[in-house]
Design an enzyme around this catalytic site. Structure first.
Site, PDB file in Angstrom:
ATOM      1  N   ARG A  30     -11.209  -4.868  -0.125  1.00 50.64           N
ATOM      2  CA  ARG A  30     -11.412  -6.272  -0.505  1.00 50.64           C
ATOM      3  C   ARG A  30     -12.459  -6.916   0.392  1.00 50.64           C
ATOM      4  NH1 ARG A  30      -8.366  -8.651  -4.149  1.00 50.64           N
ATOM      5  NH2 ARG A  30      -6.393  -7.743  -4.811  1.00 50.64           N
ATOM      6  N   ARG A  31     -12.350  -6.657   1.679  1.00 52.02           N
ATOM      7  CA  ARG A  31     -13.312  -7.239   2.627  1.00 52.02           C
ATOM      8  C   ARG A  31     -14.702  -6.644   2.435  1.00 52.02           C
ATOM      9  NH1 ARG A  31      -9.184  -6.964   7.683  1.00 52.02           N
ATOM     10  NH2 ARG A  31      -7.978  -8.810   7.138  1.00 52.02           N
ATOM     11  N   ARG A  51      -6.386   0.751  -7.919  1.00 56.08           N
ATOM     12  CA  ARG A  51      -5.510   1.451  -8.862  1.00 56.08           C
ATOM     13  C   ARG A  51      -4.741   2.584  -8.176  1.00 56.08           C
ATOM     14  NH1 ARG A  51      -3.087  -0.852 -12.034  1.00 56.08           N
ATOM     15  NH2 ARG A  51      -2.268   1.179 -12.571  1.00 56.08           N
ATOM     16  N   VAL A  54      -1.886   0.916  -6.342  1.00 53.41           N
ATOM     17  CA  VAL A  54      -0.872   0.394  -7.263  1.00 53.41           C
ATOM     18  C   VAL A  54      -0.085   1.548  -7.895  1.00 53.41           C
ATOM     19  CG1 VAL A  54      -0.521  -0.842  -9.446  1.00 53.41           C
ATOM     20  CG2 VAL A  54      -2.056  -1.778  -7.705  1.00 53.41           C
ATOM     21  N   PHE A  94      -4.780   9.819  -3.693  1.00 62.37           N
ATOM     22  CA  PHE A  94      -5.416   8.579  -3.265  1.00 62.37           C
ATOM     23  C   PHE A  94      -6.863   8.824  -2.839  1.00 62.37           C
ATOM     24  CE2 PHE A  94      -6.613   5.219  -0.381  1.00 62.37           C
ATOM     25  CZ  PHE A  94      -6.157   4.082  -1.025  1.00 62.37           C
ATOM     26  N   TYR A  97      -8.997   9.815  -5.916  1.00 63.57           N
ATOM     27  CA  TYR A  97      -9.272   8.677  -6.794  1.00 63.57           C
ATOM     28  C   TYR A  97     -10.281   7.743  -6.145  1.00 63.57           C
ATOM     29  CZ  TYR A  97      -7.819   5.649 -10.731  1.00 63.57           C
ATOM     30  OH  TYR A  97      -7.761   4.914 -11.887  1.00 63.57           O
ATOM     31  N   ARG A 104      -8.736  12.565  -9.190  1.00 66.18           N
ATOM     32  CA  ARG A 104      -7.319  12.233  -9.058  1.00 66.18           C
ATOM     33  C   ARG A 104      -6.423  13.139  -9.891  1.00 66.18           C
ATOM     34  NH1 ARG A 104      -8.562   9.786 -13.641  1.00 66.18           N
ATOM     35  NH2 ARG A 104      -6.955   8.916 -14.988  1.00 66.18           N
TER      36      ARG A 104
END
Length: 145
Positions: A30-31, A51, A54, A94, A97, A104
């Site tokens: 995000r950063r 994703r 999640v 992880f 992906y 993945r």
């Protein structure tokens, strides 16, 4: 009692730490990509990381329930070994992906396969318990005679 669940507890803690790592990867992404919550869309690189986290979080309660059922009703050592294998494949999922959506696939198939083995082991252990406890039929004793 603790000697009968210590391996399950250790795998559970490792699983929680793995989930925390995945959460931290999303925060870092995000950063890096400037995507503030609650947005969940952005560059493909961010969306793959999001994703993967999640998806891993969605499967985590299923994994924990099966780990403990298999460990308590069948065999702690086998369940813990399968749990470690699952966590390893989830980490590979992880990281794969994160690199590419096609990377993945193999790890998700393997981790799902481990979950199905945990389902089978838990079902066998529970079946044996119910048969022995409620019907008085000890299948293991019958097999060794």
């Amino acid at each position: 009692m603790l000697d009968q669940i210590h391996l399950l507890a250790a795998v559970t803690v490792l699983g929680v730490l793995e989930q925390a790592y995945f959460f931290l990867q999303v925060i870092h992404a995000r950063r890096a990509f400037g995507i503030s919550p609650p947005k969940i869309s952005g560059p493909p690189e961010f969306e793959r990381i999001f994703r993967a986290q999640v998806n891993s979080s969605e499967y985590f309660p299923i994994f924990l329930a099966l780990l403990w059922q298999a460990g308590l009703f069948f065999h702690q050592g086998l369940a813990a070994a399968l749990g470690l294998l699952y966590l390893c494949f989830r980490y590979c999922y992880f990281t794969g992906y994160k690199a590419s959506s096609s990377e993945r696939l193999a790890p998700i198939y393997f981790s799902t396969g481990v979950l199905w083995v945990l389902v089978a082991v838990a079902a066998l252990g529970l079946s044996h318990f119910f048969l022995a406890h409620y019907v008085g039929l000890n299948v293991l004793r019958l097999l060794t005679v």
